[in-house]
Write a protein that holds these residues in place. Structure first.
Motif, PDB file in Angstrom:
ATOM      1  N   LEU A  49     -12.115  83.469  74.896  1.00 19.93           N
ATOM      2  CA  LEU A  49     -12.363  84.808  75.437  1.00 19.93           C
ATOM      3  C   LEU A  49     -12.485  84.804  76.953  1.00 19.93           C
ATOM      4  CD1 LEU A  49     -14.845  86.285  72.812  1.00 19.93           C
ATOM      5  CD2 LEU A  49     -12.467  86.940  73.210  1.00 19.93           C
ATOM      6  N   THR A  50     -13.031  83.728  77.511  1.00 21.16           N
ATOM      7  CA  THR A  50     -13.114  83.663  78.969  1.00 21.16           C
ATOM      8  C   THR A  50     -11.731  83.498  79.597  1.00 21.16           C
ATOM      9  OG1 THR A  50     -13.499  81.283  78.990  1.00 21.16           O
ATOM     10  CG2 THR A  50     -15.433  82.705  78.963  1.00 21.16           C
ATOM     11  N   GLY A  51     -10.779  83.049  78.817  1.00 22.03           N
ATOM     12  CA  GLY A  51      -9.412  82.928  79.316  1.00 22.03           C
ATOM     13  C   GLY A  51      -8.754  84.272  79.593  1.00 22.03           C
ATOM     14  N   THR A  52      -9.344  85.348  79.088  1.00 30.23           N
ATOM     15  CA  THR A  52      -8.800  86.681  79.343  1.00 30.23           C
ATOM     16  C   THR A  52      -9.266  87.266  80.672  1.00 30.23           C
ATOM     17  OG1 THR A  52     -10.605  87.744  78.155  1.00 30.23           O
ATOM     18  CG2 THR A  52      -8.639  87.173  76.877  1.00 30.23           C
ATOM     19  N   VAL A  53     -10.229  86.637  81.323  1.00 29.43           N
ATOM     20  CA  VAL A  53     -10.756  87.148  82.589  1.00 29.43           C
ATOM     21  C   VAL A  53      -9.660  87.281  83.653  1.00 29.43           C
ATOM     22  CG1 VAL A  53     -12.333  86.627  84.502  1.00 29.43           C
ATOM     23  CG2 VAL A  53     -13.130  86.467  82.155  1.00 29.43           C
ATOM     24  N   PRO A  54      -8.813  86.256  83.891  1.00 29.98           N
ATOM     25  CA  PRO A  54      -7.748  86.447  84.881  1.00 29.98           C
ATOM     26  C   PRO A  54      -6.757  87.550  84.490  1.00 29.98           C
ATOM     27  CG  PRO A  54      -8.052  84.122  84.473  1.00 29.98           C
ATOM     28  CD  PRO A  54      -8.871  84.857  83.457  1.00 29.98           C
ATOM     29  N   ALA A  55      -6.516  87.713  83.201  1.00 30.20           N
ATOM     30  CA  ALA A  55      -5.602  88.772  82.761  1.00 30.20           C
ATOM     31  C   ALA A  55      -6.178  90.155  83.056  1.00 30.20           C
ATOM     32  CB  ALA A  55      -5.305  88.619  81.276  1.00 30.20           C
TER      33      ALA A  55
END
Length: 124
Positions: A49-55
């Motif tokens: 879920l933290t991988g969606t922050v840049p998106a």
């Protein structure tokens, strides 16, 4: 140099260097007491879920002007989420791997927030 650009860069580098505090806290708490652990489903989900922050940051950057001071500071705080999650998971599991996984995600979000002269002057 533009005063607004200078202020935004000052905030940017302050939040960027704040990431070293997370590493320092981790080194003080864990030290060499690292344990081998397998990532469980909850940890994998949180890191995913933290991988969606840049998106999300990229989407906001494309749809609106993000270089207003209040919005920019909120986005800088939002970009710290992967580091916070990685640090907390590393402290819970006594393993640095969670922090090492979340750090490039944080850097990707910070690269998207880099204030350049062209992007600050472009106001829709």
């Amino acid at each position: 140099m533009n005063e607004k650009l200078f202020d935004l860069r000052r905030f940017y580098f302050s939040f960027l260097y704040l990431s070293f505090i997370y590493l320092g806290i981790l080194l003080l708490i864990l030290g060499s007491r690292v344990k081998h652990s397998q990532p469980d489903l909850i940890s994998q989900t949180l890191l995913g879920l933290t991988g969606t922050v840049p998106a999300v940051i990229l989407f906001l950057k494309k749809t609106r002007y993000i270089f207003e001071k209040k919005v920019y500071i909120k986005l800088l705080i939002f970009s710290q989420i992967p580091l916070i999650v990685g640090t907390v998971l590393s402290m819970i599991h006594f393993n640095y791997i969670y922090f090492l996984i979340s750090y490039p995600i944080f850097l990707a979000g910070c690269l998207l927030l880099l204030p350049t002269k062209k992007s600050v002057e472009r106001k829709n």
